[in-house]
Design a protein around this motif. Structure first.
Motif, PDB file in Angstrom:
ATOM      1  N   ALA A 302       0.817  -1.218   0.000  1.00 24.97           N
ATOM      2  CA  ALA A 302       0.000   0.000   0.000  1.00 24.97           C
ATOM      3  C   ALA A 302       0.848   1.265   0.000  1.00 24.97           C
ATOM      4  O   ALA A 302       0.317   2.365  -0.199  1.00 24.97           O
ATOM      5  N   LYS A 303       2.132   1.156   0.227  1.00 22.46           N
ATOM      6  CA  LYS A 303       3.000   2.333   0.224  1.00 22.46           C
ATOM      7  C   LYS A 303       3.183   2.875  -1.193  1.00 22.46           C
ATOM      8  O   LYS A 303       3.132   2.118  -2.176  1.00 22.46           O
ATOM      9  N   ALA A 304       3.415   4.187  -1.296  1.00 20.76           N
ATOM     10  CA  ALA A 304       3.656   4.801  -2.598  1.00 20.76           C
ATOM     11  C   ALA A 304       4.979   4.308  -3.171  1.00 20.76           C
ATOM     12  O   ALA A 304       5.997   4.281  -2.474  1.00 20.76           O
ATOM     13  N   GLN A 305       4.952   3.896  -4.463  1.00 21.88           N
ATOM     14  CA  GLN A 305       6.157   3.410  -5.134  1.00 21.88           C
ATOM     15  C   GLN A 305       6.248   4.016  -6.528  1.00 21.88           C
ATOM     16  O   GLN A 305       5.238   4.174  -7.219  1.00 21.88           O
ATOM     17  N   ASP A 306       7.460   4.351  -6.937  1.00 19.67           N
ATOM     18  CA  ASP A 306       7.681   4.874  -8.286  1.00 19.67           C
ATOM     19  C   ASP A 306       7.628   3.725  -9.283  1.00 19.67           C
ATOM     20  O   ASP A 306       8.225   2.665  -9.081  1.00 19.67           O
ATOM     21  N   THR A 307       6.931   3.969 -10.403  1.00 19.18           N
ATOM     22  CA  THR A 307       6.854   2.958 -11.450  1.00 19.18           C
ATOM     23  C   THR A 307       6.529   3.664 -12.770  1.00 19.18           C
ATOM     24  O   THR A 307       6.597   4.904 -12.858  1.00 19.18           O
ATOM     25  N   VAL A 315       4.858   7.207 -13.044  1.00 16.10           N
ATOM     26  CA  VAL A 315       3.695   7.393 -12.180  1.00 16.10           C
ATOM     27  C   VAL A 315       4.059   6.930 -10.771  1.00 16.10           C
ATOM     28  O   VAL A 315       5.049   6.234 -10.566  1.00 16.10           O
ATOM     29  N   VAL A 316       3.231   7.303  -9.817  1.00 13.39           N
ATOM     30  CA  VAL A 316       3.373   6.848  -8.438  1.00 13.39           C
ATOM     31  C   VAL A 316       2.198   5.925  -8.142  1.00 13.39           C
ATOM     32  O   VAL A 316       1.039   6.291  -8.353  1.00 13.39           O
ATOM     33  N   LEU A 317       2.493   4.730  -7.649  1.00 16.68           N
ATOM     34  CA  LEU A 317       1.466   3.717  -7.410  1.00 16.68           C
ATOM     35  C   LEU A 317       1.298   3.452  -5.922  1.00 16.68           C
ATOM     36  O   LEU A 317       2.271   3.230  -5.207  1.00 16.68           O
ATOM     37  N   GLU A 318       0.054   3.475  -5.462  1.00 21.26           N
ATOM     38  CA  GLU A 318      -0.320   2.993  -4.130  1.00 21.26           C
ATOM     39  C   GLU A 318      -1.355   1.904  -4.368  1.00 21.26           C
ATOM     40  O   GLU A 318      -2.527   2.190  -4.598  1.00 21.26           O
TER      41      GLU A 318
END
Length: 355
Positions: A302-307, A315-318
């Motif tokens: 659930a943490k924000a991750q760069d992808t 984009v930033v994914l949660e």
């Protein structure tokens, strides 16, 4: 040939996706005349199923086994045993945001690189949901092994930096199933549980280690040169989702040892120690087979991750959805199942090795 099967004489082929109609498999090569305890097979499934431990995913699946062929009045016919497990609690909408985005550390991008198309709903066939079919095949294999006195037991020996230091010989493997973390070490239950709950509350994940002990294995199993017993066990374990490491006996610890420290002295009564983990030259030596399997942290968090998305845009994914904060508690029956599949295949192959 696509890699959906394992084994030569005793062969399991699996099919299905995480959010499809169901998953299942075909066991071919199971000897005829074996009385199958389907309740015992279901029991193994229950140990792995989503919702089986409070430390796992919130997905709830009944995982009821349906045997379609190969068994009549509880007896194997020597023909293919086909089975299916219906999916009942797939919530595909939870994955809508992942349709155009790749999850860091996940098979999303490599799957699309290979096939040009992917099922974003729970990872499709790359999901650990597929392993339920392996547990069924392994449970059938275990019942064949029971007739030869071979017993397979695994437990969680490490979560993050929390590691059990109790010797295997001192563990009661029956305790593995009495706690949510699936460890046979009473002293490790609380710290392992607290660590998993901590990372879950933080929206993160953690890795772990499973140790497996196999007793009653006769000497002589394993085929040189490319079908060494530990090579086949390693391939089976590394085929499990999230597995990144496999070691037999002293494993990587043997790097720092001298030969005089690592060798097992041979006495008239047998080996004085078991540093080799029950396998020498790729062939079982009659001692207990001991190996460890390392699992990485679950990729979907659930943490924000760069992808990036499919167009290559940053984009930033949660991620949303229902995921295990630590995979090892539900992976214990999977490790046991894969070990059973490899051992029963080699046991049957050994019966053709000499007159």
């Amino acid at each position: 040939m696509p890699g959906n099967s394992i084994g030569q004489l005793f062969r399991l082929t699996t099919f299905g996706e995480s959010h499809g109609a169901g998953i299942g498999g075909v066991v071919d090569g199971c000897p005829a005349g074996l009385r199958i305890d389907l309740e015992a097979v279901q029991h193994e499934l229950d140990r792995r199923r989503p919702g089986s431990t409070t430390l796992g995913t919130a997905r709830k699946e009944p995982d009821r086994l349906e045997v379609l062929s190969g068994v009549y009045e509880g007896i194997t016919m020597g023909t293919p045993i086909a089975f299916v497990i219906r999916n009942a609690d797939a919530r595909s909408r939870d994955y809508d945001a992942l349709k155009e985005v790749y999850r860091p550390g996940h098979a999303d991008r490599t799957w699309e690189d290979k096939y040009g198309v992917r099922d974003h709903r729970g990872g499709g066939r790359s999901s650990a949901r597929e392993t339920a079919a392996r547990v069924v095949g392994g449970a059938i294999a275990r019942q064949v092994l029971n007739g030869s006195g071979v017993q397979v037991h695994a437990h969680v020996s490490q979560v993050g930096a929390v590691r059990s230091n109790v010797r295997l010989a001192e563990l009661d493997f029956a305790m593995t199933w009495s706690n949510a973390v699936r460890t046979a070490d009473p002293a490790a239950v609380r710290p392992m549980t607290e660590l998993i709950e901590e990372v879950r509350a933080d929206g993160d994940s953690i890795g772990g280690r499973i140790t497996c002990s196999i007793t009653g294995v006769p000497a002589g199993l394993g085929d040189p040169v490319f079908d060494k017993l530990h090579a086949d066990l390693g391939k089976a374990m590394l085929s499990i989702n999230a597995v990144k490491g496999f070691a037999v006996g002293n494993g990587f610890d043997s790097i720092a040892m001298r030969g005089s420290e690592n060798n097992d002295a041979i006495t008239p009564a047998g080996n004085s120690t078991n540093r080799a983990g029950g396998i020498q030259g790729g062939i079982s030596n009659g001692e207990d087979i001991i190996f460890e399997v390392a699992f990485k942290p679950v990729s979907t968090i659930a943490k924000a991750q760069d992808t990036v998305d499919r167009a290559g845009k940053a984009v930033v994914l949660e991620a949303a959805g229902r995921h295990d904060p630590c995979v090892v508690p539900r992976a214990v029956p999977i490790v046991e199942a894969m070990a059973c599949l490899v051992l029963v295949d080699h046991l049957l192959r050994q019966r053709t090795a000499r007159l």
